[in-house]
Scaffold this active site. Structure first.
Site, PDB file in Angstrom:
ATOM      1  N   HIS A 184       0.859  -1.157   0.107  1.00  0.00           N
ATOM      2  CA  HIS A 184       0.098   0.194  -0.051  1.00  0.00           C
ATOM      3  C   HIS A 184       1.040   1.393  -0.192  1.00  0.00           C
ATOM      4  CE1 HIS A 184      -2.931  -2.804   1.383  1.00  0.00           C
ATOM      5  NE2 HIS A 184      -3.797  -2.227   0.948  1.00  0.00           N
ATOM      6  N   ASP A 255      -4.596  -6.027  -7.724  1.00  0.00           N
ATOM      7  CA  ASP A 255      -4.752  -5.333  -6.304  1.00  0.00           C
ATOM      8  C   ASP A 255      -5.441  -3.775  -6.608  1.00  0.00           C
ATOM      9  OD1 ASP A 255      -5.161  -4.858  -3.462  1.00  0.00           O
ATOM     10  OD2 ASP A 255      -3.143  -5.945  -3.103  1.00  0.00           O
TER      11      ASP A 255
END
Length: 504
Positions: A184, A255
């Site tokens: 992330h 993702d």
């Protein structure tokens, strides 16, 4: 020849954006009518079981074949139960219990919960082998650190889940377990050799494919043994390894493309194009602009790449076709989803969490806590919670804290929270000699400051009870209890054990 607008519709079909609110915004309705393949739900979209089901029904009014996806792993990562925390302990707890039949039952019950909302696809389970205990983003989301055990439980969970008529997704290919960086925030590099990858990271994906998993999510990972490009953007990894070597012919998804692992390298349109060229079928976009302009900008970037010859039209059509195939698979399994709520097994999550509890023995190992029947706490304690950085994967989930769970049995229980950089609490002032002290930690082995404060607490109060909700480290304290999960179910199981409510 291509029919006018066909490429534009296909370009929308392969996009899966998130949106704000608990009702479909006008732009989402318009995009679905224009060919948008589906949407991704987050906690921000969930308003209880009835509200979520109504939201999904409204989406299907616009597009009956829309693929509605969600991240519902159970444990620390939950969207449907974000408001109160998951009623399931998570994957590591299942791995510790070691009963594949139980894992299959839990997978089925989570599938029933997801299916009751009308959701098509769940981005679970995590099948990464948690090879590095310092991993900041996988940890208790993994079934464990042994490839064989992770493979068996991954297959069992998928079989159970998909028997409820909802598609599962194995993630994060080719394996996010051997990293110390959260994708992330930046691009992690897995430096293992191809031989190590073959023996350690790939077996759970092979087992998932053999179990019939309908989707695989690529991780934003750099794996030099396979390619210098991030896996999401690598044709060698997506097409060469996943498709051709492992034989996976289902849906491949990215993702979220706003994650800094790839967002720092390219703009969103370029990421989407490169992923599709690599062999991905669905581009997940967690954050969209208020009126959907960003989604249409992605569509235009994909169409432009087709017109310029960068993205073969056949590849785009293939990707869109797989989205439609998943929607058809879901439609054919309406019977499996019938009576989902009636089929729920009351108390299975709490029982599973209790079975995963482990307590330190005199030799420093961990043994099943259920074998110990003496209550540890008989008076209301002070619970000091040491908390670290929260992974973005967890999102808005707010599980019951250990202090809250203990207060259900011992009224008067107090809680204090200490984060990195906070001054250590004055234990002498907060907890006198007659009041039990409990220190709750999560992945203390990864945080030097947390280990230091924990050591100080145990020195000041040798009778300290330590509860580790993450990956266990060296035991300490008078009692050391490992829950192997950070969910409401795990907190309640720990509280019941500490107060002797588990006996009988």
């Amino acid at each position: 020849m291509t029919v006018a607008g066909e490429v534009e519709r296909a370009a929308l079909t392969v996009l899966q954006p998130g949106f704000e609110g608990t009702v479909p915004p006008d732009w989402v309705r318009r995009a679905l009518a224009d060919g948008l393949g589906g949407v991704l739900l987050f906690a921000r979209n969930v308003a209880g079981p009835a509200g979520t089901a109504a939201l999904v029904a409204a989406l299907r009014e616009e597009s009956p074949g829309a693929v509605v996806a969600i991240d519902e792993e159970g444990g620390s990562v939950t969207r449907l139960e974000a408001a109160g925390g998951s009623s399931w302990p998570g994957n590591l707890a299942l791995g510790v219990v070691g009963d594949e039949t139980l894992t299959r039952r839990v997978g089925r019950q989570i599938g029933r919960m997801v299916g009751a909302a009308g959701i098509t696809l769940d981005y679970a389970p995590v099948v990464d082998v948690n090879a590095d205990p310092r991993n900041p983003v996988i940890g208790v989301r993994s079934f464990g650190s042994d490839p064989d055990e992770v493979s068996r439980h991954s297959a069992a969970w998928i079989e159970g889940f998909q028997s409820a008529g909802v598609a599962a997704c194995a993630k994060h290919f080719p394996g996010h377990g051997d990293t110390v960086i959260d994708s992330h925030l930046e691009l992690p590099t897995v430096r293992a050799s191809r031989d190590v990858l073959e023996r350690r990271d790939l077996p759970p994906f092979r087992a998932s494919i053999a179990a019939g998993v309908r989707a695989v999510m690529c991780g934003h990972l750099r794996v030099p043994a396979l390619d210098d490009e991030p896996a999401t953007l690598s044709r060698a990894i997506v097409t060469g390894l996943l498709r051709e070597e492992l034989g996976f012919d289902g849906l491949v998804v990215t993702d979220a493309i706003e994650m800094q692992a790839v967002a720092a390298l390219h703009d969103p349109g370029e990421i989407a194009v490169r992923a599709l060229v690599a062999g991905v079928d669905v581009v997940c976009v967690g954050v969209s602009s208020a009126q959907g302009e960003s989604v249409y900008a992605l569509r235009d970037a994909i169409v432009r790449a087709v017109r310029e010859g960068r993205l073969p039209e056949e590849r785009l059509a293939e990707a869109a076709g797989r989205v439609h195939e998943l929607a058809a698979w879901y439609a054919e399994r309406a019977g499996d989803r019938a009576g989902a709520a009636a089929g729920a097994v009351e108390g299975l999550g709490l029982a599973t969490a209790a079975a995963a509890l482990r307590v330190a023995d005199p030799a420093g190992g961990l043994r099943p806590a259920e074998a110990v029947e003496t209550p540890v706490l008989e008076a209301a304690p002070l619970v000091v919670r040491l908390y670290g950085w929260r992974s973005q994967a967890v999102g808005r989930a707010t599980p019951l804290t250990l202090a809250e769970a203990l207060a259900e049995h011992l009224p008067g229980t107090a809680g204090v929270e200490v984060g990195p950089g906070d001054a250590p609490p004055d234990l002498a002032a907060l907890a006198g000699p007659g009041r039990p002290l409990v220190v709750a930690v999560h992945d203390a082995g990864r945080h030097e400051w947390m280990r230091r404060l924990l050591d100080e607490a145990v020195r000041a109060r040798p009778d300290t009870v330590v509860v580790e909700t993450g990956v266990p480290g060296p035991p300490c304290g008078r009692v050391y209890l490992a829950t192997h999960g950070a969910s409401t179910a795990s907190a309640r199981a720990a509280a019941r054990w500490l107060t002797g409510r588990h006996a009988g």
